[in-house]
Scaffold this motif. Structure first.
Motif, PDB file in Angstrom:
ATOM      1  N   THR A   2      46.049  42.856  38.695  1.00 16.98           N
ATOM      2  CA  THR A   2      46.204  41.835  39.426  1.00 16.98           C
ATOM      3  C   THR A   2      45.134  40.955  39.354  1.00 16.98           C
ATOM      4  OG1 THR A   2      44.694  42.687  40.926  1.00 16.98           O
ATOM      5  CG2 THR A   2      47.059  43.372  41.295  1.00 16.98           C
ATOM      6  N   ARG A   3      45.497  39.694  40.095  1.00 21.69           N
ATOM      7  CA  ARG A   3      44.478  38.625  40.132  1.00 21.69           C
ATOM      8  C   ARG A   3      43.141  38.711  40.539  1.00 21.69           C
ATOM      9  NH1 ARG A   3      43.374  33.675  43.485  1.00 21.69           N
ATOM     10  NH2 ARG A   3      43.788  35.523  45.173  1.00 21.69           N
ATOM     11  N   ASP A   4      43.200  39.447  41.661  1.00 21.06           N
ATOM     12  CA  ASP A   4      41.952  39.935  42.146  1.00 21.06           C
ATOM     13  C   ASP A   4      40.926  40.588  41.235  1.00 21.06           C
ATOM     14  OD1 ASP A   4      42.122  38.131  44.464  1.00 21.06           O
ATOM     15  OD2 ASP A   4      42.623  39.978  45.735  1.00 21.06           O
ATOM     16  N   GLN A   5      41.762  41.563  40.413  1.00 22.02           N
ATOM     17  CA  GLN A   5      41.023  42.321  39.701  1.00 22.02           C
ATOM     18  C   GLN A   5      40.438  41.386  38.342  1.00 22.02           C
ATOM     19  OE1 GLN A   5      43.883  45.424  38.713  1.00 22.02           O
ATOM     20  NE2 GLN A   5      42.891  46.914  39.897  1.00 22.02           N
ATOM     21  N   LEU A   6      41.315  40.673  38.167  1.00 20.73           N
ATOM     22  CA  LEU A   6      40.525  39.782  37.028  1.00 20.73           C
ATOM     23  C   LEU A   6      39.453  38.789  37.347  1.00 20.73           C
ATOM     24  CD1 LEU A   6      43.630  38.338  34.836  1.00 20.73           C
ATOM     25  CD2 LEU A   6      41.854  39.496  34.041  1.00 20.73           C
ATOM     26  N   LEU A   7      39.639  38.491  38.871  1.00 18.19           N
ATOM     27  CA  LEU A   7      38.543  37.615  39.400  1.00 18.19           C
ATOM     28  C   LEU A   7      37.291  38.662  39.578  1.00 18.19           C
ATOM     29  CD1 LEU A   7      40.059  35.621  42.056  1.00 18.19           C
ATOM     30  CD2 LEU A   7      39.254  34.845  39.904  1.00 18.19           C
ATOM     31  N   ALA A   8      37.271  39.938  39.722  1.00 19.95           N
ATOM     32  CA  ALA A   8      36.388  40.819  39.961  1.00 19.95           C
ATOM     33  C   ALA A   8      35.809  40.770  38.515  1.00 19.95           C
ATOM     34  CB  ALA A   8      36.949  42.109  40.439  1.00 19.95           C
ATOM     35  N   LEU A   9      36.417  40.977  37.489  1.00 20.70           N
ATOM     36  CA  LEU A   9      35.832  41.003  36.476  1.00 20.70           C
ATOM     37  C   LEU A   9      35.275  39.820  35.860  1.00 20.70           C
ATOM     38  CD1 LEU A   9      35.917  43.868  35.255  1.00 20.70           C
ATOM     39  CD2 LEU A   9      38.074  43.267  33.721  1.00 20.70           C
ATOM     40  N   LEU A  10      35.287  38.652  36.416  1.00 20.42           N
ATOM     41  CA  LEU A  10      34.778  37.466  36.049  1.00 20.42           C
ATOM     42  C   LEU A  10      33.231  37.427  35.178  1.00 20.42           C
ATOM     43  CD1 LEU A  10      35.633  34.502  37.970  1.00 20.42           C
ATOM     44  CD2 LEU A  10      36.387  34.940  35.677  1.00 20.42           C
ATOM     45  N   PRO A  11      32.418  38.200  35.567  1.00 18.75           N
ATOM     46  CA  PRO A  11      31.054  38.247  35.117  1.00 18.75           C
ATOM     47  C   PRO A  11      31.203  38.886  33.750  1.00 18.75           C
ATOM     48  CG  PRO A  11      30.883  39.118  37.510  1.00 18.75           C
ATOM     49  CD  PRO A  11      32.365  38.932  37.070  1.00 18.75           C
ATOM     50  N   ILE A  12      31.910  39.872  33.792  1.00 25.54           N
ATOM     51  CA  ILE A  12      32.002  40.481  32.289  1.00 25.54           C
ATOM     52  C   ILE A  12      32.706  39.763  31.398  1.00 25.54           C
ATOM     53  CG2 ILE A  12      32.817  42.690  31.259  1.00 25.54           C
ATOM     54  CD1 ILE A  12      32.436  44.436  33.555  1.00 25.54           C
ATOM     55  N   LEU A  13      33.816  39.182  31.784  1.00 33.34           N
ATOM     56  CA  LEU A  13      34.640  38.387  30.843  1.00 33.34           C
ATOM     57  C   LEU A  13      33.768  37.068  30.527  1.00 33.34           C
ATOM     58  CD1 LEU A  13      37.916  38.267  32.767  1.00 33.34           C
ATOM     59  CD2 LEU A  13      37.502  39.609  30.717  1.00 33.34           C
ATOM     60  N   PHE A  14      33.007  36.368  31.371  1.00 35.10           N
ATOM     61  CA  PHE A  14      32.245  35.386  30.954  1.00 35.10           C
ATOM     62  C   PHE A  14      31.267  35.705  30.061  1.00 35.10           C
ATOM     63  CE2 PHE A  14      33.433  32.633  34.948  1.00 35.10           C
ATOM     64  CZ  PHE A  14      33.970  31.598  34.081  1.00 35.10           C
ATOM     65  N   SER A  15      30.500  36.913  30.284  1.00 34.04           N
ATOM     66  CA  SER A  15      29.638  37.226  29.307  1.00 34.04           C
ATOM     67  C   SER A  15      30.174  37.689  28.144  1.00 34.04           C
ATOM     68  CB  SER A  15      28.881  38.513  30.083  1.00 34.04           C
ATOM     69  OG  SER A  15      27.695  39.060  29.443  1.00 34.04           O
ATOM     70  N   SER A  16      31.263  38.351  27.881  1.00 33.15           N
ATOM     71  CA  SER A  16      31.859  38.555  26.530  1.00 33.15           C
ATOM     72  C   SER A  16      32.200  37.196  25.956  1.00 33.15           C
ATOM     73  CB  SER A  16      33.276  39.502  26.951  1.00 33.15           C
ATOM     74  OG  SER A  16      32.790  40.544  27.764  1.00 33.15           O
ATOM     75  N   ALA A  17      32.867  36.593  26.591  1.00 36.52           N
ATOM     76  CA  ALA A  17      33.169  35.065  26.000  1.00 36.52           C
ATOM     77  C   ALA A  17      32.009  34.210  25.439  1.00 36.52           C
ATOM     78  CB  ALA A  17      33.679  34.175  26.876  1.00 36.52           C
ATOM     79  N   THR A  18      30.662  34.322  26.239  1.00 36.32           N
ATOM     80  CA  THR A  18      29.568  33.765  25.796  1.00 36.32           C
ATOM     81  C   THR A  18      29.279  34.575  24.416  1.00 36.32           C
ATOM     82  OG1 THR A  18      28.965  33.657  28.064  1.00 36.32           O
ATOM     83  CG2 THR A  18      27.094  33.542  26.417  1.00 36.32           C
TER      84      THR A  18
END
Lengths: 482, 518
Positions: A2-18
């Motif tokens: 869901t969208r909320d799950q994706l939002l919750a994962l934001l720190p990890i996603l940003f970090s991976s993208a970095t």
């Protein structure tokens, strides 16, 4: 998802993208400032991601990860330490004549591992996170490839860390073989069913092996032997990271495991932890007395501090979670400040870190404000009022008193008294005048760089935490485990 | 709010001193002097306007003379609670006075890093004032530990490395570890008390009034009370110092700069006596009664041991340090006798000893500035070389030995009179301390000032600054010796309260509730 799950994962996603972004940037063009800035921006975005995640929490994302307020707090702590390390590395690496840029890549990878670890609720993510946290550290510790001590430290860490991971993995396997579960909560439920009555041998051995692995990562005595050598050999900013982020993340997952798997009901486990705590406090403090090297001293002091932290941990309950949070926060701020000063004094890298106590003799008369920060850090580590460390120690002792852990408290009092001696010894060196050589001093404009600003901010934080901790307490209370 | 200012002014002043050094060395000295004078004047103002029949311990009007309370860490029931009664007031006035003296006496002595020196001195004084005002146990502990760090720096950075000693850093570290380690035991006791209170009443609070009300309700088991009292007692005994744990004091004194010694002897030791009077006895009366014989004998041991050891000292500052141990022994005897006379005597003794020991340390510093030695063997015959200093030293020695007409006499006399009905044997043995005091004081005078002069060269005599401080101190000692009533009036209510509560300790607690803690 869901969208909320994706939002919750934001720190990890940003970090991976970095990670990907920094790697690409290095491949396109090597430029120290730009690469450092990219990674700092990425870490900051991930921090913002933490805030976003906090508002959608709690979210269970796949069976592996959970993002609740607790993990948001510790993710923020890991990210902030990563940020501090990155800024400190920038000043430090200016003097290094090899390729400087990969430091940020490795650092970001390791931070990513820390984030995963903090959110783990399953043995698989636990292990992945832990390895992702540790493996880049091999590279970071040995980054100064031309220096013998750095390489030696890297090899030591590699071998011992791998051994610890093996123990951990085998322990997980043993537990899985008996319970058939890998999620923390399931393990707890099935273990309780199996062991109802008598302790189960295989499970006990499995648990002991996991504890050995964790003990190594947290450098609890008697698994602490690597710590002083590695801290001494590692570049100063990496030392800061090792002493803080890598331990915070492991401790956070340990606490979650204990709470979710309801491990607090096993008296044997708590007895073993108590023994580890007392050993760490005694060994860490007594061995620190002998040190002439500031980094080694900080290493032993961190062993002792994790002993104090275990006192709060063992106390268990909601108050203990809060105590652990406060203690970790104060410890992280203080240790980062101490290592930050070491880094600034050794910056830019000139082939050797300023790590002997002798190097700091009379620093006050050359760099008074930097010395004030170091003084604060030493007093804070010793737990003197008006500094963050006092609040941390106060909480740990309070948690112990609440659960009547008189033996552990006696160890804390003994350790603190011994600890004073070496903290004061290190501190007074800063003020003693020496008429001769003054080899090491931070550059005159140390405060104008990002690393300097970082350390100043840490000092302010130390004072605020020591004088008015209520806002932090409120924040950490909100991030309790339920 | 004036209470907050009492504490904040030295803090700010200290900071100004540090930063003001760039305007010259005189600037920090003047700022420091003005700051402490303001504190002294404020305390005298409070003395003038307050109604000191009020104190929390007074059963007819249980309230403070002045109070300030604000939430600090509500999560743990910790508040920023300052309050004042007669006992706090006289000690704060003493702090202001000693602060002014300490700054005046280091005017020439300290030439290195004057700003940082005054920062430490003023922050130390601010911490002490905090200790005397704090009515929240967390806050009390906070100040109790906080005042150590500046003192550590004063000894470690501006101290002397006397020949044969182990060095000033050693002395400073020893001082710090002794007091901090014992302080941690007190912290454990505080926390155990708070949690016992929490379990019994369901509210968590570090507030002194709350906890005092609870302990007075007799809800605490005897065993718990005993352990808690012991935690407090150990911390105060180390700081006082009581004999088996006194060894940090001579070391610290002999290495400390003059201002540090004045500060240490004048007020830091008094914080311990204050702690027992404010917390130790009123919160744990039964356990205090139980330990009283032991404590009093320890006091006697201090009186005699300090006096005997002072006879064999060559370093004049170590000599004064051991006499302090001896005089603090009287205070311990007086507190645990617990009659109103002896408690009032304790107050006078604290003030008089603070002033006379402070003055003696200043004189030691002045002799050192002129002779560059503190070794009694190298003095001798100073009477012929200095016109004014020797008679002044004679005056303060006479004060220290308890000559009637001086403040110390009133203190010791009241303590002995008050303790005689409680324990005649202890009183009689303590009284020998007066004889020993005469012996050691006169012997010191003989060795330093009489006999053959080492040289005929005249020494520079006291200047106006030194003369003024000495004369005003002499006037104060005489005032306390001849007309102590104004001081006794101010502290009467508090001491009567302590005495009443302590007397209830003789009766076993009414209803011993089941164990709250093991």
């Amino acid at each position: 998802m869901t969208r909320d799950q994706l939002l919750a994962l934001l720190p990890i996603l940003f970090s991976s993208a970095t990670v990907v972004w920094v790697m690409t940037a290095i491949a396109i063009r090597r430029h120290h400032w730009w690469n450092a800035t990219f990674s700092v921006v990425g870490l900051n975005l991930a921090l913002i991601g933490c805030v976003v995640a906090y508002f959608v929490s709690p979210q269970i994302v796949t069976p592996l990860l959970v993002v609740d307020s607790y993990s948001c707090l510790y993710m923020a702590m890991v990210l902030a330490t990563g940020l501090a390390t990155a800024t400190l590395s920038h000043a430090y690496m200016e003097g290094f004549d090899g390729n400087k840029e990969e430091v940020y890549l490795l650092l970001n990878l390791s931070v990513l591992g820390g984030l995963v670890l903090v959110c783990a609720r399953h043995f698989a993510s636990f292990f992945i996170g832990l390895e992702l946290l540790s493996v880049p550290l091999y590279g970071l510790i040995g980054y100064l490839v031309k220096e013998r001590r750095s390489l030696e430290a890297s090899m030591k860490y590699l071998v011992l860390s791998a051994a610890a991971s093996a123990f951990l993995l085998f322990g997980m396997a043993l537990i899985y073989s008996q319970t058939g579960a890998l999620g923390f909560a399931d393990i707890g439920a099935r273990t309780a069913a199996i062991t109802a009555g008598a302790p189960h041998t295989v499970l006990v051995i499995g648990g002991a092996m996991i504890l050995i692995g964790i003990g190594f990562k947290l450098s609890l005595a008697p698994f602490h032997l690597w710590t002083p050598d590695v801290y001494e050999g590692a570049p100063a900013p990496v030392g800061a990271y090792l002493a803080t982020a890598s331990k915070v993340a492991v401790f956070a997952v340990l606490l979650r495991f204990f709470v979710e798997a309801k491990a607090y009901q096993y008296g044997l486990l708590l007895d073993v932890l108590s023994a580890l705590a007392i050993l760490s406090i005694v060994a860490g403090n007594l061995l620190a007395l002998l040190q002439e090297n500031l980094k080694r001293l900080l290493a032993y002091s961190s062993i002792a501090h994790f002993g104090y932290l275990l006192v709060a941990f063992i106390a268990a309950g909601q108050f203990a979670t809060e105590a652990v949070g406060i203690y970790l926060l104060t410890y992280v701020v203080t240790t980062l400040a101490a290592f930050g000063v070491v880094t600034l004094v050794s910056s830019p890298y000139k082939g050797h870190d300023a790590d002997r106590l002798w190097d700091y003799r009379g620093l006050f008369w050359r760099r008074p404000y930097l010395t004030a920060i170091m003084t604060m850090a030493m007093l804070s580590l010793a737990g003197i009022p008006m500094t963050a460390g006092f609040i941390g120690k106060f909480y740990a002792i309070t948690a112990g008193v609440e659960k009547r852990q008189w033996l552990l408290l006696a160890a804390v009092v003994f350790g603190s008294a011994v600890g004073l001696y070496y903290y004061l010894r290190a501190m007074v060196q800063l003020y003693l005048r020496t008429p001769w050589v003054r080899k090491y001093s931070a550059p005159l404009d140390w405060a104008s760089g990002t690393g300097g600003a970082m350390v100043v901010a840490l000092m302010l934080l130390m004072i605020v935490l020591g004088v008015y901790p209520q806002p932090f307490i409120t924040a950490i209370q909100a991030a309790g485990l339920h | 709010m004036i209470l907050v200012w009492l504490m904040v002014i030295p803090f700010v002043g200290g900071f100004l001193c540090w930063q003001g050094e760039r305007f010259g060395r005189g600037f920090p000295r003047w700022v420091g002097l003005i700051t402490m004078s303001i504190v002294l004047l404020m305390s005298l103002y409070l003395w003038h306007v307050g109604d000191y029949t009020q104190t929390l311990l007074n059963p007819s009007s249980p309230q403070w003379v002045a109070e300030f309370k604000a939430d600090w860490i509500p999560r743990l029931g910790i508040s920023f609670h300052l309050a004042l009664d007669g006992l706090s007031l006289v000690l704060i006035a003493l702090t202001g006075l000693i602060g002014v003296l300490a700054i005046a006496c280091s005017w020439n002595e300290v030439q290195r890093n004057v700003g940082f020196f005054h920062l430490n001195l003023l922050w130390n004084l601010a911490g002490v004032i905090g200790v005397f005002l704090a009515m929240d146990l967390f806050l009390f502990f906070f100040f109790w530990e906080m005042m150590l760090v500046p003192m550590y720096f004063l000894i470690a950075l501006w101290g002397h490395n006397i020949p044969g000693g182990k060095g000033r850093v050693f002395a400073a570290t020893k001082f710090f570890i002794f007091t901090q380690a014992s302080g941690l035991l007190m912290l454990l006791a505080i926390l155990a008390l708070v949690f016992a209170h929490y379990q019994a009443t369901g509210t968590i609070s570090f507030g002194y009034p709350d906890l005092l009300a609870w302990t007075r309700s007799g809800a605490m088991s005897a065993q718990l009370e005993w352990w808690l009292m012991l935690g407090f007692f150990v911390a105060f005994a180390v700081k006082m110092p009581v004999v088996p744990v006194h060894s940090w004091l001579p070391d610290a004194h002999s290495q400390a700069p003059t201002a540090g010694s004045v500060d240490l002897a004048g007020i830091l030791l008094k914080t311990a006596a204050y702690g027992i009077l404010r917390f130790g006895v009123p919160m744990f009366p039964h356990a205090s009664q139980e330990i009283a014989p032991v404590a009093m004998w320890l006091g006697v041991a201090g009186i005699i041991w300090g006096a005997v050891l002072s006879l064999s000292q060559h370093d004049v500052k170590r000599f004064v340090a051991y006499t302090s141990v001896s005089h603090m022994g009287f205070i311990l005897v007086g507190i645990y006798s617990g009659t109103e006379q002896s408690l009032q005597g304790v107050v006078i003794q604290m003030l008089a000893h603070g002033i006379s020991a402070g003055a003696l340390f200043i004189l030691c510093g002045e002799i050192y500035e002129r002779l560059h030695t503190r070794d009694l063997r190298e003095m001798g015959g100073l009477w012929s070389r200095l016109p004014f200093l020797p008679p002044i030293a004679m005056f303060f020695s006479a004060a220290a030995l308890g000559l009637p007409g001086m403040g110390n006499f009133v203190g010791e006399f009241l303590i002995l009179v008050g303790s005689f009905p409680i324990n005649p044997v202890i009183t009689i043995v303590s009284a020998t301390g007066l004889i020993l005091a005469a012996v050691y004081s006169l012997m010191m005078m003989q060795r330093a000032f009489f006999g053959a002069a080492q040289s005929d060269e005249k020494l520079r005599d006291l200047n106006v600054r030194e003369m003024t401080t000495m004369l005003s101190l002499m006037a104060l000692i005489l005032f306390m010796g001849l007309y102590p009533q104004p001081i006794l009036d101010v502290t009467k209510a508090t001491m009567a309260g302590v005495q009443t509560i302590y007397a209830t300790g003789l009766v076993p607690p009414a209803a011993s509730v089941a164990e709250v803690l093991p």
